[in-house]
Design a protein around this motif. Structure first.
Motif, PDB file in Angstrom:
ATOM      1  N   ASP A  52       1.003  -1.102   0.123  1.00 21.42           N
ATOM      2  CA  ASP A  52      -0.199  -0.103  -0.094  1.00 21.42           C
ATOM      3  C   ASP A  52       0.808   1.180   0.003  1.00 21.42           C
ATOM      4  O   ASP A  52       1.872   1.350   0.732  1.00 21.42           O
ATOM      5  N   MET A  53       0.678   2.331  -0.829  1.00 20.69           N
ATOM      6  CA  MET A  53       1.328   3.366  -1.003  1.00 20.69           C
ATOM      7  C   MET A  53       0.944   4.552   0.051  1.00 20.69           C
ATOM      8  O   MET A  53       1.451   5.541   0.017  1.00 20.69           O
ATOM      9  N   CYS A  54      -0.128   4.109   0.865  1.00 15.57           N
ATOM     10  CA  CYS A  54      -0.628   5.207   1.757  1.00 15.57           C
ATOM     11  C   CYS A  54       0.127   5.470   2.843  1.00 15.57           C
ATOM     12  O   CYS A  54       0.039   6.735   3.594  1.00 15.57           O
ATOM     13  N   VAL A  74       7.264  -4.965  -6.784  1.00 13.40           N
ATOM     14  CA  VAL A  74       5.785  -5.123  -7.180  1.00 13.40           C
ATOM     15  C   VAL A  74       5.340  -4.177  -6.124  1.00 13.40           C
ATOM     16  O   VAL A  74       5.547  -4.224  -4.834  1.00 13.40           O
ATOM     17  N   VAL A  75       4.228  -3.268  -6.639  1.00 18.08           N
ATOM     18  CA  VAL A  75       3.717  -2.232  -5.763  1.00 18.08           C
ATOM     19  C   VAL A  75       2.168  -2.339  -6.206  1.00 18.08           C
ATOM     20  O   VAL A  75       1.732  -2.430  -7.382  1.00 18.08           O
ATOM     21  N   ARG A  76       1.246  -2.662  -5.112  1.00 19.64           N
ATOM     22  CA  ARG A  76      -0.062  -2.758  -5.126  1.00 19.64           C
ATOM     23  C   ARG A  76      -0.382  -1.354  -5.013  1.00 19.64           C
ATOM     24  O   ARG A  76      -0.491  -0.552  -4.091  1.00 19.64           O
ATOM     25  N   ALA A  77      -0.803  -0.547  -6.465  1.00 18.96           N
ATOM     26  CA  ALA A  77      -0.989   0.695  -6.586  1.00 18.96           C
ATOM     27  C   ALA A  77      -2.329   1.100  -7.475  1.00 18.96           C
ATOM     28  O   ALA A  77      -2.830   0.188  -8.337  1.00 18.96           O
ATOM     29  N   ALA A  78      -3.000   2.088  -7.088  1.00 22.15           N
ATOM     30  CA  ALA A  78      -4.203   2.353  -7.960  1.00 22.15           C
ATOM     31  C   ALA A  78      -5.154   1.424  -7.814  1.00 22.15           C
ATOM     32  O   ALA A  78      -5.945   1.203  -8.957  1.00 22.15           O
ATOM     33  N   TYR A  79      -5.192   0.494  -6.887  1.00 22.64           N
ATOM     34  CA  TYR A  79      -6.023  -0.661  -6.692  1.00 22.64           C
ATOM     35  C   TYR A  79      -7.394  -0.242  -6.144  1.00 22.64           C
ATOM     36  O   TYR A  79      -8.550  -1.227  -6.184  1.00 22.64           O
ATOM     37  N   ASP A  80      -7.722   0.848  -5.551  1.00 23.35           N
ATOM     38  CA  ASP A  80      -9.148   1.366  -5.355  1.00 23.35           C
ATOM     39  C   ASP A  80      -9.156   2.657  -5.116  1.00 23.35           C
ATOM     40  O   ASP A  80      -8.048   3.358  -4.902  1.00 23.35           O
ATOM     41  N   ILE A  81     -10.443   3.447  -5.117  1.00 23.33           N
ATOM     42  CA  ILE A  81     -10.534   4.589  -5.141  1.00 23.33           C
ATOM     43  C   ILE A  81     -10.120   5.252  -3.830  1.00 23.33           C
ATOM     44  O   ILE A  81      -9.726   6.629  -3.722  1.00 23.33           O
ATOM     45  N   ARG A  82     -10.075   4.532  -2.762  1.00 28.54           N
ATOM     46  CA  ARG A  82      -9.582   5.279  -1.400  1.00 28.54           C
ATOM     47  C   ARG A  82      -8.287   5.469  -1.588  1.00 28.54           C
ATOM     48  O   ARG A  82      -7.854   6.680  -1.355  1.00 28.54           O
ATOM     49  N   GLU A  83      -7.452   4.380  -1.822  1.00 32.50           N
ATOM     50  CA  GLU A  83      -5.889   4.668  -1.887  1.00 32.50           C
ATOM     51  C   GLU A  83      -5.647   5.643  -2.867  1.00 32.50           C
ATOM     52  O   GLU A  83      -4.750   6.595  -2.698  1.00 32.50           O
ATOM     53  N   ALA A  84      -6.193   5.717  -4.151  1.00 26.11           N
ATOM     54  CA  ALA A  84      -5.900   6.838  -5.160  1.00 26.11           C
ATOM     55  C   ALA A  84      -6.427   8.212  -4.649  1.00 26.11           C
ATOM     56  O   ALA A  84      -5.464   8.969  -4.677  1.00 26.11           O
ATOM     57  N   GLY A  85      -7.296   8.255  -3.690  1.00 25.63           N
ATOM     58  CA  GLY A  85      -7.980   9.301  -3.253  1.00 25.63           C
ATOM     59  C   GLY A  85      -7.011   9.941  -2.022  1.00 25.63           C
ATOM     60  O   GLY A  85      -6.605  11.195  -1.901  1.00 25.63           O
ATOM     61  N   LYS A 101       7.569  10.511 -10.221  1.00 26.02           N
ATOM     62  CA  LYS A 101       8.244  11.569  -9.732  1.00 26.02           C
ATOM     63  C   LYS A 101       9.204  11.213  -8.559  1.00 26.02           C
ATOM     64  O   LYS A 101      10.315  11.990  -8.583  1.00 26.02           O
ATOM     65  N   LEU A 102       8.924  10.194  -8.011  1.00 21.74           N
ATOM     66  CA  LEU A 102       9.994   9.657  -7.190  1.00 21.74           C
ATOM     67  C   LEU A 102      11.084   8.783  -7.608  1.00 21.74           C
ATOM     68  O   LEU A 102      12.201   8.511  -6.948  1.00 21.74           O
ATOM     69  N   GLY A 103      11.107   8.773  -8.982  1.00 20.48           N
ATOM     70  CA  GLY A 103      12.161   8.075  -9.636  1.00 20.48           C
ATOM     71  C   GLY A 103      12.202   6.656  -9.627  1.00 20.48           C
ATOM     72  O   GLY A 103      13.314   6.170  -9.915  1.00 20.48           O
ATOM     73  N   VAL A 104      11.109   5.809  -9.204  1.00 23.98           N
ATOM     74  CA  VAL A 104      11.340   4.560  -9.250  1.00 23.98           C
ATOM     75  C   VAL A 104      10.172   3.840 -10.022  1.00 23.98           C
ATOM     76  O   VAL A 104      10.231   2.432 -10.132  1.00 23.98           O
ATOM     77  N   LEU A 105       9.502   4.516 -10.708  1.00 23.15           N
ATOM     78  CA  LEU A 105       8.476   3.717 -11.740  1.00 23.15           C
ATOM     79  C   LEU A 105       9.013   2.726 -12.734  1.00 23.15           C
ATOM     80  O   LEU A 105       8.387   1.430 -12.542  1.00 23.15           O
ATOM     81  N   ASP A 106      10.151   2.997 -13.006  1.00 22.95           N
ATOM     82  CA  ASP A 106      10.628   1.985 -14.016  1.00 22.95           C
ATOM     83  C   ASP A 106      11.208   0.813 -13.401  1.00 22.95           C
ATOM     84  O   ASP A 106      11.520  -0.338 -14.191  1.00 22.95           O
ATOM     85  N   LEU A 107      11.190   0.799 -12.090  1.00 21.69           N
ATOM     86  CA  LEU A 107      11.634  -0.510 -11.303  1.00 21.69           C
ATOM     87  C   LEU A 107      10.514  -1.227 -10.693  1.00 21.69           C
ATOM     88  O   LEU A 107      10.744  -2.325 -10.253  1.00 21.69           O
ATOM     89  N   CYS A 108       9.236  -0.886 -11.120  1.00 15.68           N
ATOM     90  CA  CYS A 108       8.200  -1.249 -10.522  1.00 15.68           C
ATOM     91  C   CYS A 108       7.271  -2.007 -11.568  1.00 15.68           C
ATOM     92  O   CYS A 108       7.168  -1.775 -12.703  1.00 15.68           O
ATOM     93  N   THR A 109       6.401  -3.050 -10.916  1.00 14.35           N
ATOM     94  CA  THR A 109       5.414  -3.750 -11.514  1.00 14.35           C
ATOM     95  C   THR A 109       4.025  -3.211 -10.707  1.00 14.35           C
ATOM     96  O   THR A 109       4.278  -3.390  -9.364  1.00 14.35           O
ATOM     97  N   ILE A 110       3.108  -2.760 -11.418  1.00  9.47           N
ATOM     98  CA  ILE A 110       1.974  -2.502 -10.736  1.00  9.47           C
ATOM     99  C   ILE A 110       0.993  -3.585 -10.567  1.00  9.47           C
ATOM    100  O   ILE A 110       0.520  -4.029 -11.712  1.00  9.47           O
ATOM    101  N   ALA A 111       0.414  -3.792  -9.520  1.00  9.08           N
ATOM    102  CA  ALA A 111      -0.662  -4.751  -9.360  1.00  9.08           C
ATOM    103  C   ALA A 111      -1.888  -4.209  -8.631  1.00  9.08           C
ATOM    104  O   ALA A 111      -1.832  -3.275  -8.022  1.00  9.08           O
TER     105      ALA A 111
END
Length: 207
Positions: A52-54, A74-85, A101-111
């Motif tokens: 969770d990114m929160c 692996v990052v569990r991201a944008a997985y529901d409206i609460r977390e995205a909000g 922006k934090l410079g790590v997206l290219d290292l991630c898989t989004i789940a």
């Protein structure tokens, strides 16, 4: 046909029965030729999983770790409206844009990815970030449905995982894929929204 369970957080022994390759994210001893991402909160040495990114402290430490080691994640991201909000309110960015922006997206898989918008998908396609769907969990927990057709159109590598298995007790990849096919048909109002060839490629985690 090769079948990859690209995101599993529970019952790896059961989940591995129905696939050729299992990607396990979590804690504990996992035997066999399983690709493992260790929960970042547990302390890691190698590839990491952020559930969770929160949590601001965890997110900061996670990004610092990736920047320093270039480990995969692996990052569990944008997985529901609460977390995205929460992320939007705090940073004025979507979860995907924040990772960029934090410079790590290219290292991630989004789940998860239920709340991905067109800008997120365009950026993921540009950077080459994979997306792993969790169809039964996303539906069962009331999160919604990820924009799989939009991701496929952009050439994003798409896979499927069983996640925690709450709504797929047998941890069956076949069940996830059939559920994905039917719910995508409903979302797109098209009986053949995902062709059999596309589904095979998703199963093999080739898209």
């Amino acid at each position: 046909m090769k079948r990859v369970n690209a995101f599993c957080t529970a019952a790896p022994e059961k989940a591995s029965v129905d696939c050729d390759t299992l990607v396990y994210c979590g804690s504990g001893d996992v035997r066999g030729s399983v690709k493992r991402y260790v929960m970042f909160e547990d302390g890691i040495c190698g590839d990491a999983y952020l559930s969770d990114m929160c949590d601001e402290t965890a997110l900061e430490g996670f990004c610092d770790y990736l920047a320093a080691t270039k480990a995969r994640a692996v990052v569990r991201a944008a997985y529901d409206i609460r977390e995205a909000g929460v992320i939007e309110a705090r940073y004025k960015l979507s979860p995907i844009m924040l990772l960029h922006k934090l410079g790590v997206l290219d290292l991630c898989t989004i789940a998860g990815g239920v709340c991905l918008d067109n800008d997120d998908l365009d950026l993921m396609a540009q950077v080459g970030v994979p997306l792993v769907l969790t169809p039964t969990a996303s539906a069962g927990y009331g999160h919604g449905f990820a924009p799989v057709c939009a991701a496929v159109r952009r050439g994003i590598r798409v896979g499927v995982g069983t996640f925690d298995g709450k709504y797929n007790a047998s941890a069956s990849l076949a069940y996830e894929l059939e559920f994905l096919r039917l719910t995508t048909n409903a979302e797109m109002s098209d009986e053949n929204a995902l062709s059999s060839e596309v589904l095979k490629r998703i199963a093999a985690y080739e898209i």
